[in-house]
Design a protein around this motif. Structure first.
Motif, PDB file in Angstrom:
ATOM      1  N   LEU A   1      67.176  16.943  54.756  1.00  0.00           N
ATOM      2  CA  LEU A   1      68.495  16.342  54.561  1.00  0.00           C
ATOM      3  C   LEU A   1      69.506  17.403  54.147  1.00  0.00           C
ATOM      4  CD1 LEU A   1      70.479  14.000  54.355  1.00  0.00           C
ATOM      5  CD2 LEU A   1      69.597  13.547  52.051  1.00  0.00           C
ATOM      6  N   VAL A   2      69.123  18.270  53.230  1.00  0.00           N
ATOM      7  CA  VAL A   2      70.018  19.360  52.809  1.00  0.00           C
ATOM      8  C   VAL A   2      70.408  20.194  54.025  1.00  0.00           C
ATOM      9  CG1 VAL A   2      70.138  21.516  51.485  1.00  0.00           C
ATOM     10  CG2 VAL A   2      69.219  19.437  50.427  1.00  0.00           C
ATOM     11  N   SER A   3      69.428  20.501  54.868  1.00  0.00           N
ATOM     12  CA  SER A   3      69.708  21.282  56.070  1.00  0.00           C
ATOM     13  C   SER A   3      70.663  20.550  57.009  1.00  0.00           C
ATOM     14  CB  SER A   3      68.381  21.591  56.779  1.00  0.00           C
ATOM     15  OG  SER A   3      68.613  22.400  57.897  1.00  0.00           O
ATOM     16  N   CYS A   4      70.486  19.232  57.152  1.00  0.00           N
ATOM     17  CA  CYS A   4      71.382  18.408  57.988  1.00  0.00           C
ATOM     18  C   CYS A   4      72.815  18.464  57.464  1.00  0.00           C
ATOM     19  CB  CYS A   4      70.940  16.946  57.974  1.00  0.00           C
ATOM     20  SG  CYS A   4      69.584  16.552  59.041  1.00  0.00           S
ATOM     21  N   ILE A   5      72.965  18.327  56.139  1.00  0.00           N
ATOM     22  CA  ILE A   5      74.300  18.318  55.537  1.00  0.00           C
ATOM     23  C   ILE A   5      74.966  19.678  55.752  1.00  0.00           C
ATOM     24  CG2 ILE A   5      75.575  18.154  53.370  1.00  0.00           C
ATOM     25  CD1 ILE A   5      73.341  16.216  52.390  1.00  0.00           C
ATOM     26  N   GLU A   6      74.219  20.733  55.480  1.00  0.00           N
ATOM     27  CA  GLU A   6      74.782  22.073  55.669  1.00  0.00           C
ATOM     28  C   GLU A   6      75.163  22.297  57.129  1.00  0.00           C
ATOM     29  OE1 GLU A   6      72.443  24.414  52.051  1.00  0.00           O
ATOM     30  OE2 GLU A   6      71.502  24.268  54.028  1.00  0.00           O
TER      31      GLU A   6
ATOM     32  N   ALA B   1      70.443  28.909  47.537  1.00  0.00           N
ATOM     33  CA  ALA B   1      71.754  28.551  46.982  1.00  0.00           C
ATOM     34  C   ALA B   1      72.384  27.509  47.906  1.00  0.00           C
ATOM     35  CB  ALA B   1      72.638  29.781  46.864  1.00  0.00           C
ATOM     36  N   PRO B   2      72.006  26.230  47.754  1.00  0.00           N
ATOM     37  CA  PRO B   2      72.500  25.199  48.668  1.00  0.00           C
ATOM     38  C   PRO B   2      74.020  25.196  48.744  1.00  0.00           C
ATOM     39  CG  PRO B   2      70.795  24.301  47.242  1.00  0.00           C
ATOM     40  CD  PRO B   2      71.115  25.677  46.729  1.00  0.00           C
ATOM     41  N   GLY B   3      74.513  24.866  49.912  1.00  0.00           N
ATOM     42  CA  GLY B   3      75.952  24.867  50.155  1.00  0.00           C
ATOM     43  C   GLY B   3      76.239  25.624  51.432  1.00  0.00           C
ATOM     44  N   VAL B   4      77.524  25.790  51.719  1.00  0.00           N
ATOM     45  CA  VAL B   4      77.943  26.491  52.931  1.00  0.00           C
ATOM     46  C   VAL B   4      78.949  27.575  52.543  1.00  0.00           C
ATOM     47  CG1 VAL B   4      79.044  26.255  55.194  1.00  0.00           C
ATOM     48  CG2 VAL B   4      77.493  24.473  54.367  1.00  0.00           C
ATOM     49  N   TYR B   5      78.806  28.736  53.162  1.00  0.00           N
ATOM     50  CA  TYR B   5      79.557  29.924  52.798  1.00  0.00           C
ATOM     51  C   TYR B   5      80.240  30.510  54.028  1.00  0.00           C
ATOM     52  CZ  TYR B   5      76.499  29.508  48.757  1.00  0.00           C
ATOM     53  OH  TYR B   5      75.838  29.027  47.659  1.00  0.00           O
ATOM     54  N   VAL B   6      81.427  31.073  53.813  1.00  0.00           N
ATOM     55  CA  VAL B   6      82.099  31.880  54.830  1.00  0.00           C
ATOM     56  C   VAL B   6      82.246  33.267  54.221  1.00  0.00           C
ATOM     57  CG1 VAL B   6      84.150  32.185  56.248  1.00  0.00           C
ATOM     58  CG2 VAL B   6      83.302  29.882  55.791  1.00  0.00           C
ATOM     59  N   GLY B   7      81.495  34.221  54.770  1.00  0.00           N
ATOM     60  CA  GLY B   7      81.413  35.525  54.111  1.00  0.00           C
ATOM     61  C   GLY B   7      80.791  35.338  52.740  1.00  0.00           C
TER      62      GLY B   7
END
Length: 202
Positions: free
Chosen positions: A96-101, A121-127
């Motif tokens: 599920l975490v992977s789906c959300i990301e 470090a769950p979440g999504v990053y730009v750079g």
């Protein structure tokens, strides 16, 4: 899947409504996504350390039952809460975490922005900068809490905390990445991508 737009709503009553919904649901209860924007609030996860709040910024702190450390919610940030029956969807929490990301990554990718996840470090990053945070709670196989995407907001309160427990972590938002979406437009796009990810798993 039922999508509810809650508009702008205080954090604590929304959290309590999620807990009540999850406690009262049965095997037949449809899954729901709640889309909301919160007035300024810091939330501290279950194992969260209070010292990650660095200064008193005059913003309320609510101790809650999701995983993760401290984060900030405020106007101009899109929050989507996922109230899902995981066994019915044959989903494990990590999946599920992977789906959300992936939904966030695809949402930003539509606008030419390359985003990525980070191990541990769950979440999504730009750079080096975090653009979306997530935290979940699972009770009796059903989850609640969800994901927040920074769209067009005052980012200065993040300087009062170690975002998600990481000292000095940079934070960004879609507006500063050149994505011309208003918060309602970003909410619609993110919800669409979340549903697409979840339906792939059915």
């Amino acid at each position: 899947m039922i999508v509810r737009d809650l508009g702008r709503a205080d954090y604590e009553p929304t959290w309590r409504a999620m807990m009540a919904f999850t406690a009262g649901r049965s095997a037949e209860t449809p899954d729901e996504l709640w889309v909301v924007e919160h007035p300024p609030v810091f939330t501290l996860g279950q194992a969260g350390k209070p010292e990650h709040l660095l200064v008193d910024a005059g913003i309320p702190l609510v101790k809650i039952d999701r995983g993760g450390q401290i984060t900030y919610h405020g106007p101009g940030q899109v929050v989507v809460y996922l109230l899902l029956d995981l066994p019915r969807r044959r989903l494990k929490v990590r999946e599920l975490v992977s789906c959300i990301e992936q939904a966030v990554i695809d949402c930003l990718g539509e606008h030419g922005v390359t985003a990525e996840r980070r191990d541990g470090a769950p979440g999504v990053y730009v750079g080096a900068a975090k653009v979306a945070a997530l935290g979940l709670r699972v009770r009796n196989g059903c989850c609640y809490h969800g994901v927040s995407l920074n769209v067009d907001m005052d980012l200065s309160p993040f300087a009062a905390i170690n975002p998600c427990g990481y000292a000095g972590m940079a934070v960004t938002q879609t507006k500063d990445l050149g994505i011309p979406l208003t918060p309602p437009q970003a909410a619609e796009a993110l919800t669409r991508h979340l549903i697409a990810q979840l339906e792939q798993k059915e």
